[in-house]
Design a protein around this motif. Structure first.
Motif, short mmCIF file in Angstrom:
data_model
loop_
_atom_site.label_atom_id
_atom_site.label_comp_id
_atom_site.label_asym_id
_atom_site.label_seq_id
_atom_site.Cartn_x
_atom_site.Cartn_y
_atom_site.Cartn_z
N SER A 344 0.81 -1.22 0.00
CA SER A 344 0.00 0.00 0.00
C SER A 344 0.85 1.27 0.00
O SER A 344 0.35 2.36 -0.27
CB SER A 344 -0.94 0.01 1.21
OG SER A 344 -0.19 0.24 2.40
N LEU A 345 2.14 1.13 0.31
CA LEU A 345 3.03 2.30 0.29
C LEU A 345 3.37 2.73 -1.15
O LEU A 345 4.00 3.76 -1.35
CB LEU A 345 4.34 1.98 1.03
CG LEU A 345 4.21 1.70 2.54
CD1 LEU A 345 5.54 1.19 3.08
CD2 LEU A 345 3.76 2.94 3.30
N GLY A 346 2.94 1.92 -2.13
CA GLY A 346 3.20 2.25 -3.53
C GLY A 346 4.59 1.84 -4.00
O GLY A 346 5.10 2.32 -5.01
N VAL A 347 5.20 0.91 -3.25
CA VAL A 347 6.55 0.47 -3.59
C VAL A 347 6.53 -0.43 -4.82
O VAL A 347 5.62 -1.24 -4.99
CB VAL A 347 7.16 -0.32 -2.40
CG1 VAL A 347 8.59 -0.73 -2.69
CG2 VAL A 347 7.10 0.52 -1.14
N GLU A 348 7.52 -0.27 -5.68
CA GLU A 348 7.62 -1.08 -6.89
C GLU A 348 8.85 -1.98 -6.82
O GLU A 348 9.91 -1.55 -6.38
CB GLU A 348 7.71 -0.18 -8.13
CG GLU A 348 6.46 0.68 -8.33
CD GLU A 348 6.58 1.56 -9.57
OE1 GLU A 348 7.08 1.08 -10.60
OE2 GLU A 348 6.19 2.73 -9.48
N GLU A 349 8.68 -3.23 -7.26
CA GLU A 349 9.76 -4.22 -7.17
C GLU A 349 11.02 -3.77 -7.91
O GLU A 349 12.13 -4.10 -7.51
CB GLU A 349 9.29 -5.57 -7.72
CG GLU A 349 8.41 -6.32 -6.74
CD GLU A 349 8.14 -7.75 -7.18
OE1 GLU A 349 8.97 -8.64 -6.88
OE2 GLU A 349 7.10 -7.97 -7.83
N LYS A 350 10.85 -3.01 -8.97
CA LYS A 350 12.01 -2.55 -9.75
C LYS A 350 12.96 -1.68 -8.91
O LYS A 350 14.14 -1.52 -9.25
CB LYS A 350 11.56 -1.78 -10.99
CG LYS A 350 10.89 -0.44 -10.71
CD LYS A 350 10.54 0.30 -11.98
CE LYS A 350 9.82 1.61 -11.71
NZ LYS A 350 10.57 2.58 -10.90
N ASP A 351 12.44 -1.11 -7.82
CA ASP A 351 13.26 -0.23 -6.97
C ASP A 351 13.92 -0.95 -5.80
O ASP A 351 14.67 -0.34 -5.03
CB ASP A 351 12.41 0.93 -6.42
CG ASP A 351 11.94 1.88 -7.52
OD1 ASP A 351 12.71 2.08 -8.48
OD2 ASP A 351 10.83 2.40 -7.40
#
Length: 388
Positions: A344-351
């Motif tokens: 839900s924090l909007g984190v993306e795996e690419k980062d």
């Protein structure tokens, strides 16, 4: 596992004035300090909640002139500090009042540094040795039970040019006085109460389990864990309950004393990298990541985790069982107060790769009870992301 053979230093530069209605002492305290012009450092949410009115009432009573600077963002930025310092200097502020959570209080500490050192860039004061003289008096009035910033002498500021969180640290920047008034936290909405409350629990657990923990920080950390575990759910779901608010605010304050005199560890390293890359709320990041890092650390600090479980009210037959219960109870508490998921924090795996690298470079990685490499951080980020 007592740590009585290890030398340590303990300093608390801040005088704490605790109690319901203690905010009304503000004018009197400023007069004692011979401060007649102050700048209030806060954010828009605190202004909208009407909490500045309580603060200002005491200033008017003592005919103290004031200016309000409400330009503090979450994860305060270097330009927030520099603009605030310019406003304070233009106004001729003789002291500062920070009203809010960790962001306004940390921002006010750094504003005081720039005003007192005639500086224009807070970057110049990064680290533990750059602050060389006392700052103008700062009185902190916390409105969240989370950061404990009212009793710490660190100021975490986002370096927007290099996109990371830097720390200005010195006993000279600590608030002169903390007016710790449970009534000032009543307007906190449930979601904020939950996130900041588990943030305070993170401070206490990390402060207790880091390699550099010492007996005084141990004592306040364990009592903080006990108070937060006892009162958090009531504070979240019955926000008007003043005893619960008092218990949480005291727990947060004690947790602040614990981690500032010991250290934080890998939960904070991960949260600070998320704050740098996504501008995600620091307290929520800490709260969400805590159980995953505890699982990773488990075999390196079982006895201390078992003591955490005991402070949270658990009983157990052996240390291994106690340590496991600590992780389970932290997870359950997070679920009970409806903390959001890591996704839900909007984190993306690419980062994840850059986040893991930033976490590993954080100076507090050294304090984590179990060694952590970039690859280890990556593993924990992935586990938190995939967990439902």
């Amino acid at each position: 596992m007592d740590n009585l053979m290890q030398a340590f230093s303990f300093e608390l530069p801040t005088r704490i004035e605790y109690g319901i209605g203690s905010v009304h002492q503000l004018g009197e305290e400023l007069k004692k300090l011979k401060v007649n012009k102050v700048m209030i450092v806060t954010d828009e949410g605190i202004v909208k909640a009407g909490l500045i009115e309580k603060t200002v009432a005491s200033l008017k009573q003592y005919a103290i002139k004031y200016e309000i600077f409400q330009g503090v963002e979450a994860n305060p930025k270097d330009y927030n500090v520099e603009k605030g310092a310019a406003v304070a200097q233009c106004f001729g502020a003789e002291g500062l009042i920070a009203v809010g959570g960790g962001s306004p209080i940390d921002c006010a500490k750094s504003i005081a540094v720039l005003v007192s050192h005639d500086g224009d860039k807070i970057k110049s004061f990064e680290g533990k040795t750059a602050v060389t003289k006392p700052t103008i008096p700062l009185i902190a009035i916390p409105t969240t039970a989370g950061s404990g910033s009212e009793v710490t002498f660190s100021s975490v500021i986002t370096d927007t040019k290099n996109n990371y969180k830097m720390t200005v640290k010195s006993p000279l920047i600590a608030p002169k006085i903390a007016l710790v008034d449970p009534e000032m936290t009543i307007s906190m909405p449930p979601q904020v109460t939950a996130a900041t409350g588990v943030d305070a629990l993170t401070h206490a657990i990390e402060g207790y389990t880091v390699k550099v923990a010492e007996p005084i920080s141990d004592a306040v950390a364990l009592y903080a864990i006990e108070l937060i575990s006892k009162y958090l759910k009531t504070a979240v779901f019955q926000g008007e309950d003043i005893e619960a608010r008092a218990g949480m605010l005291m727990g947060s304050l004690l947790a602040g004393m614990a981690f500032s005199h010991a250290d934080v560890a890998s939960v904070h390293c991960m949260a600070e990298s998320l704050g740098s890359v996504y501008d995600a709320p620091h307290g929520a990041c800490n709260a969400i990541l805590l159980p995953y890092v505890m699982e990773y650390n488990m075999e390196y600090c079982q006895e201390r985790y078992a003591n955490v479980a005991k402070a949270m009210g658990a009983s157990y037959s052996n240390v291994e069982e106690g340590a496991q219960k600590a992780v389970e109870m932290v997870k359950q508490l997070a679920n009970d107060v409806k903390l959001p998921s890591f996704k839900s924090l909007g984190v993306e795996e690419k980062d994840f790769d850059i986040l893991a690298e930033m976490s590993a470079k954080n100076i507090s990685t050294e304090s984590n009870p179990r060694p952590m490499t970039k690859e280890d951080y990556l593993e924990v980020f992935i586990r938190a992301y995939r967990d439902k």
